[in-house]
Design a protein around this motif. Sequence first.
Motif, PDB file in Angstrom:
ATOM      1  N   UNK A  48      -6.657  57.736 -12.759  1.00  0.00           N
ATOM      2  CA  UNK A  48      -6.655  57.747 -13.630  1.00  0.00           C
ATOM      3  C   UNK A  48      -6.206  55.840 -14.350  1.00  0.00           C
ATOM      4  N   UNK A  49      -7.214  55.786 -15.188  1.00  0.00           N
ATOM      5  CA  UNK A  49      -6.517  54.173 -16.290  1.00  0.00           C
ATOM      6  C   UNK A  49      -6.554  53.981 -17.564  1.00  0.00           C
ATOM      7  N   UNK A  50      -5.707  53.340 -18.047  1.00  0.00           N
ATOM      8  CA  UNK A  50      -5.261  52.962 -18.705  1.00  0.00           C
ATOM      9  C   UNK A  50      -5.272  51.156 -19.599  1.00  0.00           C
ATOM     10  N   UNK A  51      -6.376  51.298 -20.818  1.00  0.00           N
ATOM     11  CA  UNK A  51      -5.355  50.110 -21.125  1.00  0.00           C
ATOM     12  C   UNK A  51      -4.496  49.532 -22.165  1.00  0.00           C
ATOM     13  N   UNK A  52      -3.818  48.217 -21.480  1.00  0.00           N
ATOM     14  CA  UNK A  52      -2.803  48.023 -22.546  1.00  0.00           C
ATOM     15  C   UNK A  52      -3.382  48.198 -23.639  1.00  0.00           C
ATOM     16  N   UNK A  53      -4.296  47.951 -24.539  1.00  0.00           N
ATOM     17  CA  UNK A  53      -4.723  48.357 -25.802  1.00  0.00           C
ATOM     18  C   UNK A  53      -5.846  48.791 -25.923  1.00  0.00           C
ATOM     19  N   UNK A  54      -6.142  49.410 -26.816  1.00  0.00           N
ATOM     20  CA  UNK A  54      -6.944  50.393 -27.221  1.00  0.00           C
ATOM     21  C   UNK A  54      -7.552  51.042 -27.221  1.00  0.00           C
ATOM     22  N   UNK A  55      -8.954  51.504 -26.065  1.00  0.00           N
ATOM     23  CA  UNK A  55      -9.978  52.909 -25.548  1.00  0.00           C
ATOM     24  C   UNK A  55      -8.992  54.198 -24.478  1.00  0.00           C
ATOM     25  N   UNK A  56      -9.374  54.926 -25.161  1.00  0.00           N
ATOM     26  CA  UNK A  56      -8.571  56.276 -24.936  1.00  0.00           C
ATOM     27  C   UNK A  56      -8.897  56.564 -23.156  1.00  0.00           C
ATOM     28  N   UNK A  57      -7.479  56.890 -22.055  1.00  0.00           N
ATOM     29  CA  UNK A  57      -7.480  56.621 -21.101  1.00  0.00           C
ATOM     30  C   UNK A  57      -8.672  56.960 -20.372  1.00  0.00           C
ATOM     31  N   UNK A  58      -9.036  56.555 -19.092  1.00  0.00           N
ATOM     32  CA  UNK A  58      -9.966  57.127 -18.125  1.00  0.00           C
ATOM     33  C   UNK A  58      -9.369  58.412 -16.836  1.00  0.00           C
ATOM     34  N   UNK A  59      -9.637  59.637 -16.689  1.00  0.00           N
ATOM     35  CA  UNK A  59      -9.883  60.694 -15.150  1.00  0.00           C
ATOM     36  C   UNK A  59     -10.977  60.288 -14.622  1.00  0.00           C
ATOM     37  N   UNK A  60     -10.557  60.568 -13.242  1.00  0.00           N
ATOM     38  CA  UNK A  60     -10.797  61.133 -12.144  1.00  0.00           C
ATOM     39  C   UNK A  60     -11.288  62.362 -12.513  1.00  0.00           C
ATOM     40  N   UNK A  61     -12.889  62.948 -12.307  1.00  0.00           N
ATOM     41  CA  UNK A  61     -13.626  63.734 -12.436  1.00  0.00           C
ATOM     42  C   UNK A  61     -12.534  65.297 -11.543  1.00  0.00           C
ATOM     43  N   UNK A  62     -11.902  65.053 -10.815  1.00  0.00           N
ATOM     44  CA  UNK A  62     -11.975  66.373  -9.934  1.00  0.00           C
ATOM     45  C   UNK A  62     -10.162  66.590 -10.414  1.00  0.00           C
ATOM     46  N   UNK A  63      -9.502  66.029 -11.545  1.00  0.00           N
ATOM     47  CA  UNK A  63      -8.364  66.091 -11.051  1.00  0.00           C
ATOM     48  C   UNK A  63      -8.066  67.834 -13.080  1.00  0.00           C
ATOM     49  N   UNK A  64      -8.885  68.554 -13.041  1.00  0.00           N
ATOM     50  CA  UNK A  64      -9.739  69.025 -13.907  1.00  0.00           C
ATOM     51  C   UNK A  64      -7.569  69.400 -14.963  1.00  0.00           C
ATOM     52  N   UNK A  65      -7.583  68.334 -15.812  1.00  0.00           N
ATOM     53  CA  UNK A  65      -6.330  68.309 -16.709  1.00  0.00           C
ATOM     54  C   UNK A  65      -5.250  67.830 -16.272  1.00  0.00           C
ATOM     55  N   UNK A  66      -5.195  67.865 -14.555  1.00  0.00           N
ATOM     56  CA  UNK A  66      -3.690  68.331 -14.492  1.00  0.00           C
ATOM     57  C   UNK A  66      -2.610  66.356 -14.262  1.00  0.00           C
TER      58      UNK A  66
END
Length: 121
Positions: A48-66
């Motif tokens: 996963x990744x998150x910006x200090x400002x702005x855009x929504x987080x990114x998640x890896x495809x295998x995480x299934x929302x967990x």
Amino acid sequence: QVHLEESGGGLVQAGGSLRLSCAASGRALNPIMAWFRQVPGKEREFVAAISRIGAAPLYGDSLKGRFTISKDGAGNAIKLQMTDLEPEDTGVYYCALGFQRSRAPEGYNYWGQGTQVTVSS
């Protein structure tokens, strides 16, 4: 120079939860902070990744929302809340910091030492 320090790894049973934390020291203006994980013999995997400002987080495809990544306070610090853990989530979890939104390890400039997460079945 930026230094990253992770904490929060450990041993948990399948179905359990863990929270990882990462704090960055040093100067980094509006970075992207991320988590990757790695097991021996495999490539480092984007979590996963998150910006200090702005855009929504990114998640890896295998995480299934967990998993949920979030900022932790006003500085350059992040958390990773992991729920419904599976044995396949076992690995060393690394915090990373860079300046572009990327799912690739090459997109990050600084790395922590890693924290071990072990999920028993």
